[in-house]
Design an enzyme around this catalytic site. Sequence first.
Site, PDB file in Angstrom:
ATOM      1  N   GLY A 438       0.830  -1.202   0.000  1.00 32.28           N
ATOM      2  CA  GLY A 438       0.000   0.000   0.000  1.00 32.28           C
ATOM      3  C   GLY A 438       0.858   1.243   0.000  1.00 32.28           C
ATOM      4  CG  MET A 440       8.757   1.313   1.894  1.00 29.29           C
ATOM      5  SD  MET A 440       8.642   0.254   3.363  1.00 29.29           S
ATOM      6  CE  MET A 440      10.063   0.807   4.284  1.00 29.29           C
ATOM      7  CD  GLU A 441       7.864   2.071   6.996  1.00 31.27           C
ATOM      8  OE1 GLU A 441       8.308   1.236   7.797  1.00 31.27           O
ATOM      9  OE2 GLU A 441       6.945   1.801   6.187  1.00 31.27           O
ATOM     10  CG  ASN A 442      11.200   4.028   1.159  1.00 34.42           C
ATOM     11  OD1 ASN A 442      11.578   2.930   1.536  1.00 34.42           O
ATOM     12  ND2 ASN A 442      10.351   4.180   0.159  1.00 34.42           N
ATOM     13  CG  HIS A 473       0.398   3.311   8.565  1.00 31.42           C
ATOM     14  ND1 HIS A 473      -0.118   2.463   9.516  1.00 31.42           N
ATOM     15  CD2 HIS A 473       1.562   2.737   8.157  1.00 31.42           C
ATOM     16  CE1 HIS A 473       0.691   1.428   9.682  1.00 31.42           C
ATOM     17  NE2 HIS A 473       1.726   1.578   8.858  1.00 31.42           N
ATOM     18  CD  GLU A 474       3.275   4.058   4.961  1.00 31.96           C
ATOM     19  OE1 GLU A 474       4.467   3.911   5.295  1.00 31.96           O
ATOM     20  OE2 GLU A 474       2.459   3.132   5.015  1.00 31.96           O
ATOM     21  CG  HIS A 477       5.995   3.808   9.607  1.00 32.58           C
ATOM     22  ND1 HIS A 477       6.334   2.945  10.625  1.00 32.58           N
ATOM     23  CD2 HIS A 477       5.078   3.146   8.849  1.00 32.58           C
ATOM     24  CE1 HIS A 477       5.652   1.810  10.485  1.00 32.58           C
ATOM     25  NE2 HIS A 477       4.882   1.911   9.420  1.00 32.58           N
ATOM     26  CD  GLU A 496       4.559  -1.489   9.730  1.00 37.09           C
ATOM     27  OE1 GLU A 496       3.612  -0.677   9.689  1.00 37.09           O
ATOM     28  OE2 GLU A 496       5.518  -1.441   8.942  1.00 37.09           O
TER      29      GLU A 496
END
Length: 1033
Positions: A438, A440-442, A473-474, A477, A496
């Site tokens: 969905g 990715m928190e890079n 959400h991201e 992070h 998470e």
Amino acid sequence: MDPFDSNSAERANLPRNMIENSMFEEEPDVVDLAKDSAAFPTFPALDPDEVVFEPRSSRLLVRGLGENEMDEEEEDCESSARLLGMSFMNRSSSLRPNSSPYTRQNPPRSCSRPSARTMVVCVLFLVIVASMTMVLYFLPECTFTRAGCRKPNNTTPQEIVYPIATNGELFPWAQFRLPHSIRPLSYNLTLSPDLDNMTFTGRTVINMYVLHNTKRIILHSANLHITKATFKLGDGEANDVTILEYKPRQQIAIKFSAELKSDQYCVLTLDYSANFSQTYDGFYNSSYTDKDGNKNVLAATQFEPLSARKAFPCFDEPSFKATFLITINRKTNYTAVSNMPLAKSTPLSGGLIQDEFEKTTVNMSTYLVAFIVANFTPISKNVSNIQVSVYSVPEKKEHTEYALETASQLLEFYNTFFEIDYPLKKLDLVAIPDFLAGAMENWGLITFRETSLLVGKQSSPLEKQVVASVVAHELAHQWFGNLVTMSWWNDLWLNEGFATYMQYMSLQKTMPQLDIGNLFLAVRFRAMDKDALNSSHAVSTEVNTKEQVEEMFDSVSYEKGASILLMLNASLPGDQQFRKGIIQYLKQFSGLNTDTADLWNSLTQVSTQHQNVSEMMSSWTSQKGFPLVTVSRKGDQVTLTQEHFLLTSDNATHTSSLWNIPVTYVNDSCSFAPECRQVFNLKTKTGTFKLPESVKWLKLNYRNSGFYIVHYGNEGWAALKDALSNNVSVLTHEDRAALIHNIFALSRLGRVSFHQVLTLLNYMSNETETTPVMEALLQLESIHRLLDKRQEEALVARMKNYILHNFGSLMDKQTWGEEESVSKQELRSALLQMACSLNEKKCIQQAKALFKQHVESNGTLRIPGDLQQVVFTVAAQSDEGWETLLQMYGHATFDADKRKMLQGLASTQNIRQLVWILKAGLSGNIIQTQELPLVINTMVKGFAGHLFVWDFVQENWDRLIEKFSVGSFAIQTIVKSATFQFSTQAHLDQVQSFFSGLKERGSQMRSVQEALETIRLNQRWMDKNLPILQKWL
């Protein structure tokens, strides 16, 4: 504090002196001591990494004896061959030398025959001696004292069996996790992607620090062809070194003749080449077709959890944090982005541009590194001196504004809430056309699916809720996961679970119009459904293989993790103590790695009432499952009893599980407002408190803030049903939804009859709130589908009549025009999807009419976003409608609309169409392969689809695990979708037979055990309840 200094603390969960299961998968690479001990070379002196720990278990594995019976968590003590005797390994008598001490000797012929009494005494004596000998041999960890076996045996460490590298040499490491002898300080990465030939070259320069003396450096590399390697120690010269590779664990090594000494600095330089990854991890290539029909290619990264090693050699574990300086050589018709802002661009020969990005100002784990080479267009905004940008393909630029505004608002919220400013200069959010996860928190470069980031101007509030939820959400992070990172994947929930909790909490504060609380309640119910299985796992659990790492990305780590944080927050005094605790945690461990105990300690430190948070919460993270609390009343005394809520008792691990439960409750004298809530801490098996006898009923778990299920007994359930029948509003809508969820769960457990379930649902004719209605519909739909798949046609018809009788009036009240309330959209969508799936005449007519109007207007007459899936599903049931929908899918550009069209297409009952969709999804040309899990999940809802999908999965398993990693969330979804509606012994046998034959290709996945357990539960429920359904429906 340097996280690499506390090796023992960081690695306490890592069994030492073990041979990983993966080593047995490639027999030629393993040296067998028992079979060829002479060929085994002299062992070098052991590193501290190898001698710190004793084996955790005395269970032994002898090569050739019961290899396949070893559990994943079971260690192999390498000296087992010696302990049990070499004759066990050489079972043929012809292989034993005559002088072997184990060879039976003939007794002297001159001896007289002993008496019977002597024989008995001798036999008893030998049995005792043999028993004591076996005890001594089979307990190598034990040194006996007067008090028993307490002292660890700290004598000679077990010898280690090393695997064989690809060049035939001994590979100097035998464990899944890396040693902590070396600490990487910084990486200098240069990558040159060739998007014409789908290859790339790279150079990785790693500056390192020696933590303690060692003769080797072990790191990760996967599918990289290393062409040159040099090593420089301190200020010395750089010398060529030989790289050893052990592919099963994706590790490479450099061995040294002289020890590297602690406190020395060194540099490793590696040149390499590789093909772009053909899956959705590592450095992978992708493409999209623009509105003019032109194909555009791009390259992007997805490194979490174990795929940075596919782009550059690295210490690819979360605790090996370092800084990164990244340089990308690209063609002029592309742009490049990475974690940090662009520092400079330099023209190179051959028409290339070299983009050098600023060195990261923070230490970060390898899985957070990211870079993209594409032709994307950004829109930007300055927020608190941070450049926030949203990137997309050029023609979708107009769909990025909502994400930019949402990200800007949430960034400011998190800066304030955490009292720690976002540490980088920029924050990019990039919509990638071909992306499996969905998002990715890079750090500084968050990547998304297009559906998770792009919102059209006509998008519904429900579609905006999806985007806002993923963005929240991201962004969370960037603090939980990036700034403070779990030490190892066993504590993934620290990343998470926290990000999931914060996404809901932050949106409730910043965007209350999105009604995010309804979604949070629903996902907590689904997390409990999974955690009620014996195949579930503890929130914090041991992880020792690649597949186990992948499988940690599930609802236990995400939703259960968030749920227990919600429960903790609700149980702490005051509304700021939880926040103070997590601020303390973030500030204390900023830039470091942590485990679960660190979080509990931080929360304990700020406790105003000196609460031991660890004492309360460890029971929720260290054991799987959750409690069932049973209520009984006698006079003015209320007795609460807890036990493990476990749906499957067969072959279950029976433990005296206890939880420290902050039980909340309300009663008929005060039941709705927050001030009505009272708390009782249940720490033991049973607990009692007083309540006036005049109290008619009791409702536990106020607003479902706790992660437990409640059984009220027959009288308690009857009293609650009567209360709801008289006045629906006597309880909050969360409490009413929880009663529905709990009674269905208790029915599956066998604690209440299905008659009691239907009795409670009688009140539903007065229910109008979204969450109770949606929960009841979901539960009834599940039963309806099980009956349908068993071809119980009479019962299916009765269940249909029951649902329409109880919810028909509410269905009739739903409109088909635009609706602004998210909650009303959720309710309308659920009701109309159910009505049309039951072929309710009015619903079918309305859906067909709306589809016809949309087609005839060439799409100008838009179908409301929350109704699109209902309308497209109805349209796809005719061949003409299906073909029309397929044409619409081919021309649609907005990804959220395309997904709903695809779900409509996948709902067909035409076998030929089902075959075409699955083949198209597997090839990835017309339907993106990333959508295959969604296609399968939709298809199985139909009768034809659920049988055909299972055949498809069996026939195409190897191709599926080429596309998606074994254990990945995509594979978990496919396994669950293909099997969760089976309820017969024949299907159970089929599923068990298929997966048991896969071996390392998926047989040990937790999702397989979950699938088998679910089929058994379905079978049990059907056997028990079919007669009841026939009577009461």
